[in-house]
Enzyme design. Structure first.
Site, short mmCIF file in Angstrom:
data_model
loop_
_atom_site.label_atom_id
_atom_site.label_comp_id
_atom_site.label_asym_id
_atom_site.label_seq_id
_atom_site.Cartn_x
_atom_site.Cartn_y
_atom_site.Cartn_z
N TYR A 19 -2.37 7.58 19.35
CA TYR A 19 -2.65 6.19 18.99
C TYR A 19 -4.08 5.79 19.30
O TYR A 19 -4.36 4.71 19.76
CB TYR A 19 -1.65 5.23 19.65
CG TYR A 19 -0.27 5.41 19.10
CD1 TYR A 19 0.64 6.24 19.72
CD2 TYR A 19 0.11 4.76 17.93
CE1 TYR A 19 1.91 6.42 19.20
CE2 TYR A 19 1.37 4.95 17.40
CZ TYR A 19 2.27 5.77 18.04
OH TYR A 19 3.51 5.96 17.52
N SER A 32 0.86 -1.18 0.00
CA SER A 32 0.00 0.00 0.00
C SER A 32 0.90 1.23 0.00
O SER A 32 2.02 1.18 0.52
CB SER A 32 -0.87 0.01 1.27
OG SER A 32 -1.52 1.25 1.44
#
Length: 161
Positions: free
Chosen positions: A49, A36
């Site tokens: 996060y 990707s």
């Protein structure tokens, strides 16, 4: 997070190991991985996060880059090529809610993506086929191994300036 990493990296690693055993010394065999553009630069902000799955996705796709190169080095002398493609942005069911409002208008994310994509549009799934077929054609790409080809409408070529 672990499930995302296992799906995107560990699954490819194990599959490569299994199939490579049958391909070794059978000249003209190819392994083609899917990475990707997220492997090169994680594309989604992750404040503190808050979305560890996105972190695992970026890390796992980056791992595919390393796996592709390492496997290419190991298998080249055995007649097996190992390459990958790195798709950029494609609008599909999986990401539709991130890219399109319920009324069909583009989200702010879509506007940012298209502004940073020189071709000014999302890719169509069938546009991956040319690169896939090229890398699997031993006559055209038999001396290519260990590469990852971006299929991204120029996204990786544009600095945003």
């Amino acid at each position: 997070m672990e499930a995302v990493f296992n799906l995107n990296f560990t699954g490819v690693l194990l599959t490569t190991q299994v199939f490579a055993r049958d391909m070794v010394d059978r000249s003209g065999c190819n392994i083609l991985n899917i990475s990707s553009m997220n492997a090169y630069t994680p594309l989604t902000k992750i404040p503190a996060y808050s979305n560890p799955g996105q972190t695992a996705y970026a890390a796992s796709k980056a791992g595919i880059l390393g796996l592709t190169k390492a496997a290419a080095k190991e298998l080249a002398a055995k007649g097996v090529t190992v390459n990958a493609i790195a798709p950029g942005f494609f609008s599909c069911k999986q990401n539709a809610s991130l890219l399109w409002n319920p009324d069909g208008s583009p989200t702010p994310r879509t506007e940012k993506i298209l502004a940073a994509t020189p071709m000014g549009r999302f890719g169509q799934p069938e546009e991956l086929l040319g690169t896939l077929l090229f890398l699997l054609d031993n006559g055209a790409a038999g001396f290519i191994t260990g590469v990852v080809i971006p299929v991204d409408g120029g996204f990786s070529a544009y600095s945003g300036v």
